[in-house]
Design an enzyme around this catalytic site. Structure first.
Site, mmCIF file in Angstrom:
data_model
loop_
_atom_site.group_PDB
_atom_site.id
_atom_site.type_symbol
_atom_site.label_atom_id
_atom_site.label_comp_id
_atom_site.label_asym_id
_atom_site.label_seq_id
_atom_site.Cartn_x
_atom_site.Cartn_y
_atom_site.Cartn_z
ATOM 1 N N SER A 2 -22.954 -7.443 37.897
ATOM 2 C CA SER A 2 -23.513 -8.710 37.419
ATOM 3 C C SER A 2 -22.429 -9.736 37.116
ATOM 4 C CB SER A 2 -24.310 -8.484 36.131
ATOM 5 O OG SER A 2 -25.348 -7.576 36.354
ATOM 6 N N HIS A 12 -3.812 3.802 -3.550
ATOM 7 C CA HIS A 12 -3.991 3.309 -2.170
ATOM 8 C C HIS A 12 -3.297 1.958 -1.956
ATOM 9 C CE1 HIS A 12 -5.945 1.574 1.389
ATOM 10 N NE2 HIS A 12 -6.145 0.525 0.626
ATOM 11 N N HIS A 46 -30.167 -12.079 25.092
ATOM 12 C CA HIS A 46 -29.127 -12.109 26.115
ATOM 13 C C HIS A 46 -28.649 -13.530 26.447
ATOM 14 C CE1 HIS A 46 -30.090 -7.982 26.439
ATOM 15 N NE2 HIS A 46 -29.408 -7.785 27.545
ATOM 16 N N PRO A 73 -6.327 -4.531 11.038
ATOM 17 C CA PRO A 73 -7.779 -4.395 11.164
ATOM 18 C C PRO A 73 -8.082 -2.966 11.645
ATOM 19 C CG PRO A 73 -7.013 -6.455 12.128
ATOM 20 C CD PRO A 73 -5.792 -5.606 11.879
ATOM 21 N N HIS A 99 -1.846 -1.084 7.116
ATOM 22 C CA HIS A 99 -1.542 -1.341 5.702
ATOM 23 C C HIS A 99 -0.358 -0.504 5.213
ATOM 24 C CE1 HIS A 99 -4.532 1.935 5.734
ATOM 25 N NE2 HIS A 99 -4.030 2.340 4.577
ATOM 26 N N HIS A 104 0.831 -1.211 0.000
ATOM 27 C CA HIS A 104 0.000 0.000 0.000
ATOM 28 C C HIS A 104 0.861 1.255 0.000
ATOM 29 C CE1 HIS A 104 -2.526 -3.238 1.537
ATOM 30 N NE2 HIS A 104 -3.567 -2.531 1.160
ATOM 31 N N GLU A 143 -17.766 -2.499 24.638
ATOM 32 C CA GLU A 143 -17.135 -3.825 24.719
ATOM 33 C C GLU A 143 -15.927 -3.961 23.791
ATOM 34 O OE1 GLU A 143 -20.395 -3.410 24.627
ATOM 35 O OE2 GLU A 143 -21.253 -4.503 26.323
HETATM 36 C C1 LIG Z 1 -11.547 -3.476 9.668
HETATM 37 C C2 LIG Z 1 -10.982 -3.364 8.305
HETATM 38 N N1 LIG Z 1 -11.793 -3.231 7.250
HETATM 39 C C3 LIG Z 1 -11.288 -3.145 6.001
HETATM 40 C C4 LIG Z 1 -9.940 -3.198 5.787
HETATM 41 C C5 LIG Z 1 -9.391 -3.153 4.364
HETATM 42 N N2 LIG Z 1 -8.755 -1.836 4.133
HETATM 43 C C6 LIG Z 1 -7.459 -1.652 4.295
HETATM 44 S S1 LIG Z 1 -6.998 -0.083 4.056
HETATM 45 C C7 LIG Z 1 -8.565 0.382 3.693
HETATM 46 C C8 LIG Z 1 -8.873 1.816 3.377
HETATM 47 C C9 LIG Z 1 -8.403 2.698 4.465
HETATM 48 O O1 LIG Z 1 -8.482 4.025 4.124
HETATM 49 P P1 LIG Z 1 -7.487 5.056 4.786
HETATM 50 O O2 LIG Z 1 -7.391 4.827 6.217
HETATM 51 O O3 LIG Z 1 -7.901 6.410 4.325
HETATM 52 O O4 LIG Z 1 -6.100 4.663 4.185
HETATM 53 P P2 LIG Z 1 -5.422 5.211 2.879
HETATM 54 O O5 LIG Z 1 -6.401 5.032 1.752
HETATM 55 O O6 LIG Z 1 -5.120 6.631 3.138
HETATM 56 O O7 LIG Z 1 -4.229 4.354 2.720
HETATM 57 C C10 LIG Z 1 -9.424 -0.699 3.764
HETATM 58 C C11 LIG Z 1 -10.864 -0.614 3.505
HETATM 59 C C12 LIG Z 1 -9.122 -3.357 6.913
HETATM 60 N N3 LIG Z 1 -7.801 -3.441 6.830
HETATM 61 N N4 LIG Z 1 -9.654 -3.392 8.147
#
Ligand SMILES: Cc1ncc(C[n+]2csc(CCOP(=O)(O)OP(=O)(O)O)c2C)c(N)n1
Length: 658
Positions: free
Chosen positions: A383, A261, A472, A117, A68, A28, A410
């Site tokens: 609880s 990206h 629940h 994530p 990424h 990326h 949570e």
């Molecule tokens: C929870 C989650 N959903 C989807 C993805 C897949 N994903 C990786 S980067 C991205 C886009 C993120 O956008 P941004 O934070 O603006 O990063 P940029 O495009 O600037 O690199 C997605 C959808 C992921 N890594 N984690």
């Protein structure tokens, strides 16, 4: 401040990212190129860490929430003198390399958190900042041994995730002033421009959550980024968000678009960016000597000096506060065995208590010995019994408190617990109703993947929840937890097993443990055994002579199985009852032990669990479980409706024997 070397360094970092990703044909570049000046400024002017002692406990923490952009982190770690060689950089995203697709904690030195994530890195950083506060407050003159910042870099994606708001809200409420978040605001995500899906006033959102907000208009402006970090570090009572306007894929012909990206620039565009835009006309993976020196003179020198000063300060501290210094060191190493009492308390035969209450008692007993135990629940402390008696709350004005009020968050709770454990120095637990484990799933998975000994207390563990009804009443949650690699689930059947389960959880060093606890009272069983818990399963009630069947039960269903065994005896059917609190612990035992517990063929075994039967085929052919949702009524009526009775089990056993 030497503008020339700054520019050359940033050009080098960006070029490395381009080469890394081009060579891997995967990665990326977008955010990596856009936010390179942010990390350059942070690393060379602020971040305090020692690349030769990457685990140094008092280092600043840095989380790349936008995991990424890993190519950028690896370039930074390489230039900063960590054990990430140029060859490692060239092996980006390849099998077994130190530079995997997304950063992995415990794999690459210098990586403070596994991330990728989106959103979780922010919550992890919040947990780290909480851990830092808690540890400092729990030692006399704690500021001498625990005193650092936590930084996190995120993009638009992290802030779109709901988790981020839970975490941001919590951080603002907790006034975590040593937490600094960089928002790489490039207005582009994977699918296209951000305005396809987002029109939020992000600054206002942070302000409303009690954060300070700073803004940098040009993401290439190192001096302004530096100024913002300096200002953020001065904050006395709020975390700071620094919104930095950047250009995704800066330098590429496709900059500013989602095309850059997640696709390599390729040779031509890469050359265009490097030569035409950055003025960096060198072979691939080239690093000018001046740039290496720049990192040595700044990041490395500052880190080494701080590290050495800390060693001296710690030695002084240890002279003055010997016991506390020893505790500090042993808790960093998670060396908790000596704090866990071997002797179990006296249990009252014939008594009955819910395992959630038993867990609360165990927790408090262990707390007396284990001073760095800290935890809480998502607004269900009363609880789930997560409160430490007599303990104070962890708040901005009482950081020494051990009870965390996580609020009804949570996911952030579980994710921030990961951050606390990534930080280290604490044993932590979090609790909520078992059915809401689903809300935490992604963070639990992250704990397991990151080898963190998180502890989860999940109570109200079956349809015996009763009146609250099927919303629940957990059904499939245990199957979910058991399906996670490197996860340990323990569902104790009585007070004795609950204590043992707690000890097991506290001893875990690299595996998260979930304790599954009942709402309703369960009798103390004559045959229950603490040792049996550590083996995962054991014979809790033997057959008379020769077992015709084996009944395997967990938690509240063990006493039901023992009842059924008595009734079956009257009918001339001899069965063995096995308590199996933990599949995972049992699977770790040698074959001989496993065979001694499960001695009959698979066809002669019945599982009994008031939860989904999914997965139980592993141990038994026949099941008494719940494969529908429950119902809303008093617990006894729900149990009667779904026939979780000894009589039904007797009937089932008789049919099998026939
Ligand atoms: C929870 C989650 N959903 C989807 C993805 C897949 N994903 C990786 S980067 C991205 C886009 C993120 O956008 P941004 O934070 O603006 O990063 P940029 O495009 O600037 O690199 C997605 C959808 C992921 N890594 N984690």
């Amino acid at each position: 401040m030497n503008k020339k070397i700054d520019e050359l360094s940033v050009a080098t970092i960006r070029s490395l990212c381009i080469d890394e990703i081009n060579k891997a044909k995967s990665g990326h570049p977008g955010m990596a190129l856009g936010s390179a000046p942010i990390l350059y400024t942070l690393f060379t002017r602020h971040l305090v860490a020692n690349p030769k002692q990457p685990d140094w406990f008092n280092r600043d923490r840095f989380v790349l929430s936008a995991g990424h952009a890993s190519a950028l982190l690896y370039a930074m770690l390489h230039l900063s003198g960590y054990e990430v060689s140029l060859d490692d950089i060239k092996q980006f995203r390849q099998l077994g390399s130190l530079t995997p697709g997304h950063p992995e904690y415990r794999w690459t030195k210098g990586v403070d958190a596994t991330s990728g994530p989106l959103g979780q890195g922010i919550a992890q950083a919040v947990g780290m900042a909480m851990a830092e506060e808690s540890i400092r407050a729990n030692y006399t003159e704690g500021e001498k041994i625990m005193n650092h910042y936590t930084y996190v870099l995120c993009g638009d994606g992290c802030l779109q995730e709901g988790l981020s708001q839970e975490a941001i809200s919590l951080a603002g409420h907790q006034k975590l002033n040593k937490l600094i978040l960089f928002y790489d605001a490039n207005q582009v995500t994977l699918d296209g421009a951000l305005d396809l899906s987002f029109s939020e006033q992000v600054k206002t959102r942070f302000l409303a959550s009690e954060w300070d907000v700073l803004e940098v208009a040009d993401g290439n402006d190192i001096e302004t980024i530096d100024k913002a970090i300096k200002e953020a570090k001065k904050s006395q009572d709020k975390p700071t968000m620094i919104l930095i306007h950047t250009v995704i894929g800066f330098g590429s012909a496709k900059q500013g678009t989602s095309k850059v990206h997640g696709n390599p620039l390729g040779e031509e565009d890469g050359k265009h960016a490097k030569v035409d835009v950055y003025g960096f006309d060198h072979p691939d993976f080239f690093i000018p000597d001046e740039v290496r020196k720049q990192f040595e003179d700044t990041f490395v020198a500052r880190g080494l000096k701080a590290y050495e000063e800390y060693q001296k300060a710690f030695a002084e501290y240890a002279k003055k506060h010997q016991t506390e210094a020893e505790r500090f060191t042993s808790l960093i190493d998670l060396d908790v065995d000596k704090y866990i009492p071997d002797v179990l308390p006296e249990f009252v035969e014939g008594s009955a208590t819910s395992t959630r209450v038993a867990s609360g008692k165990a927790l408090n007993a262990f707390m007396l010995k284990l001073p760095n135990l800290i935890g809480g629940s998502a607004d269900v402390a009363g609880s789930v019994m997560t409160k430490l008696d007599g303990g104070t709350d962890f708040t901005p004005t009482s950081r020494e408190g051990h009870n965390i009020n996580w609020g009804i968050r949570e996911f952030a709770m579980a994710s921030a617990q990961n951050g606390m454990l990534l930080h280290g120095g604490l044993r932590t637990y979090v609790g909520c109703f078992a059915v809401f484990a689903d809300y935490m799933k992604a963070a639990i998975r992250m704990a397991a993947l990151s080898h963190l000994p998180a502890i989860y207390l999940f109570s109200h563990d079956s349809i015996a929840v009763g009146e609250d009804g099927p919303t629940h009443q957990p059904i499939e949650q245990l199957a979910m937890l058991r399906s996670i690699p490197n996860m340990c689930v323990i569902r104790p059947c009585d007070e004795r097993e609950t204590y043992a389960a707690w000890a097991e959880a506290l001893r875990s060093k690299r595996t998260p443990v979930a304790l599954i606890l009942s709402r309703q009272n369960l009798p103390l069983l004559a045959g229950s055994s603490a040792e049996g818990v550590s083996k995962g399963a054991y014979v809790i009630s033997k057959e008379q002579k020769k077992a015709q069947l084996e009944i395997i039960a967990t938690g509240s269903e063990v006493s039901l199985a023992v009842e059924a065994q008595k009734l079956l005896k009257e009918e001339g059917i001899d069965v063995r009852v096995i308590s199996m609190p933990s599949w995972e612990l049992f699977a770790k035992q040698d074959q001989a032990y496993q065979d001694s517990v499960l001695s009959l063929p698979w066809e002669r075994r019945v599982s009994v669990e008031m939860l989904s039967t999914f997965g139980w085929d592993r141990y038994a052919k026949h099941h008494m479980g719940m494969d529908t949702f429950g119902a809303s009524a008093p617990a006894k009526d729900v149990i009667a409706k779904f026939e979780f009775t000894p009589d039904r089990l007797v009937k089932l056993c008789k049919e099998i024997v026939k």
